[in-house]
Design a protein around this motif. Structure first.
Motif, PDB file in Angstrom:
ATOM      1  N   UNK A 155       7.002  43.874  11.295  1.00  0.00           N
ATOM      2  CA  UNK A 155       6.305  45.011  10.695  1.00  0.00           C
ATOM      3  C   UNK A 155       6.398  46.257  11.572  1.00  0.00           C
ATOM      4  N   UNK A 156       6.557  46.089  12.867  1.00  0.00           N
ATOM      5  CA  UNK A 156       6.667  47.261  13.757  1.00  0.00           C
ATOM      6  C   UNK A 156       7.941  48.057  13.507  1.00  0.00           C
ATOM      7  N   UNK A 157       8.946  47.432  12.894  1.00  0.00           N
ATOM      8  CA  UNK A 157      10.200  48.134  12.622  1.00  0.00           C
ATOM      9  C   UNK A 157      10.155  48.916  11.308  1.00  0.00           C
ATOM     10  N   UNK A 158       9.070  48.780  10.559  1.00  0.00           N
ATOM     11  CA  UNK A 158       8.943  49.494   9.294  1.00  0.00           C
ATOM     12  C   UNK A 158       8.458  50.922   9.538  1.00  0.00           C
ATOM     13  N   UNK A 159       8.876  51.872   8.703  1.00  0.00           N
ATOM     14  CA  UNK A 159       8.327  53.236   8.800  1.00  0.00           C
ATOM     15  C   UNK A 159       6.832  53.249   8.492  1.00  0.00           C
ATOM     16  N   UNK A 218      12.358  47.118   6.423  1.00  0.00           N
ATOM     17  CA  UNK A 218      13.593  47.319   7.182  1.00  0.00           C
ATOM     18  C   UNK A 218      14.834  47.235   6.306  1.00  0.00           C
ATOM     19  N   UNK A 219      14.726  46.634   5.111  1.00  0.00           N
ATOM     20  CA  UNK A 219      15.845  46.568   4.173  1.00  0.00           C
ATOM     21  C   UNK A 219      15.887  47.764   3.240  1.00  0.00           C
ATOM     22  N   UNK A 220      15.069  48.780   3.523  1.00  0.00           N
ATOM     23  CA  UNK A 220      15.002  50.016   2.736  1.00  0.00           C
ATOM     24  C   UNK A 220      14.543  49.761   1.308  1.00  0.00           C
ATOM     25  N   UNK A 221      13.739  48.727   1.102  1.00  0.00           N
ATOM     26  CA  UNK A 221      13.158  48.458  -0.202  1.00  0.00           C
ATOM     27  C   UNK A 221      11.713  48.928  -0.225  1.00  0.00           C
ATOM     28  N   UNK A 222      11.322  49.542  -1.321  1.00  0.00           N
ATOM     29  CA  UNK A 222       9.986  50.095  -1.455  1.00  0.00           C
ATOM     30  C   UNK A 222       9.074  49.103  -2.161  1.00  0.00           C
TER      31      UNK A 222
END
Length: 261
Positions: free
Chosen positions: A104-108, A123-127
């Protein structure tokens, strides 16, 4: 379902007529906690494999003492965990949460849509949409929170953004107290067979008779039938020159009649 329908219409009709919540993990409202297999019973069957050939009395006593040993071992483990006082959750769940926290720390940073709704990009650029229903309950469009009753990447990302304790979104059944209650049952010493009650049809105690069928000829099968779920996924990148499939070569190809000869 469309793939099943195209393969066999009868199977599709049979499933549609049944209650979807009984066979679909997606529509069971999280009652199974994402468990759809019989691995627990299979593990216990493996423990009792050595006792399957015993007479009925010996088989029952083997099951009894195995259960006593299991309950005693798990009760001792939970007491050690509570003495360590690392967390109110069982160690396996704590390990899962720690791995999810690192992911989760790697998520924006999540975007707050309103007071109880958030937009998370993983991190997979999925919303995904995370909706906080109550302080202890939330839902995510990935459905993992609803199926596992555990906060995954998107929920933990929102909890960290709002400075919430994500352990509040963990089901109570993953706590040490629930684990202790599960194995809190008491066993007692089985009385000797000379004090067992005799046959009494009025009291519902009936004699145990032999089965009404005859055993088939040959040695009885002691192992279960293996299916495709027991086959390990091949990690080899080899490509067969005959059938053009991965995982084997021309010499071991089952479609190559020349190699089988």
């Amino acid at each position: 379902m469309e793939h099943i329908k195209n393969a066999k219409q009868e199977a599709y009709d049979c499933l549609i007529q049944r209650d979807v919540s009984k066979w679909s993990l997606l529509f069971d409202n999280g009652c199974r906690y994402s468990i759809m297999t019989t691995n627990a019973s299979e593990c216990f069957n493996g423990v009792l494999k050595c006792a399957r050939g015993l007479p009925i009395q010996g088989l029952v006593m083997s099951i009894y003492y195995n259960l006593v040993s299991l309950f005693m071992r798990c009760s001792t483990e939970v007491e050690k965990w509570k003495m360590a006082a690392e967390s109110d959750l069982v160690p396996r769940i704590m390990g899962m949460l720690q791995r999810t926290e690192r992911e989760a720390r790697r998520c924006p940073e999540p975007i707050t849509i309103n007071r109880g709704e958030f937009e998370v990009v993983d991190s997979a650029c999925k919303t995904h949409k995370v909706e906080v229903l109550t302080p202890e309950k939330c839902a995510c469009t990935c459905n993992k929170q609803q199926l596992h009753h555990l906060p995954f990447v998107h929920v933990i990302s929102v909890a960290g953004h709002r400075r919430w304790n994500h352990n509040a979104f963990v089901s109570q059944y993953y706590t040490l107290n629930s684990y202790k209650v599960i194995y809190s049952g008491l066993f007692h010493v089985v009385p000797p067979n000379d004090v067992w009650p005799n046959f009494n049809e009025g009291a519902g105690i009936i004699p145990l008779l032999a089965p009404a069928f005859r055993r088939r000829a040959g040695r009885p099968r002691t192992t279960r039938f293996r299916n495709t779920m027991d086959e390990a996924q091949s990690s080899s990148n080899k490509r067969c020159g005959h059938c053009k499939r991965n995982g084997h070569n021309r010499e071991t190809c089952s479609y190559n009649l020349a190699s089988s000869r």
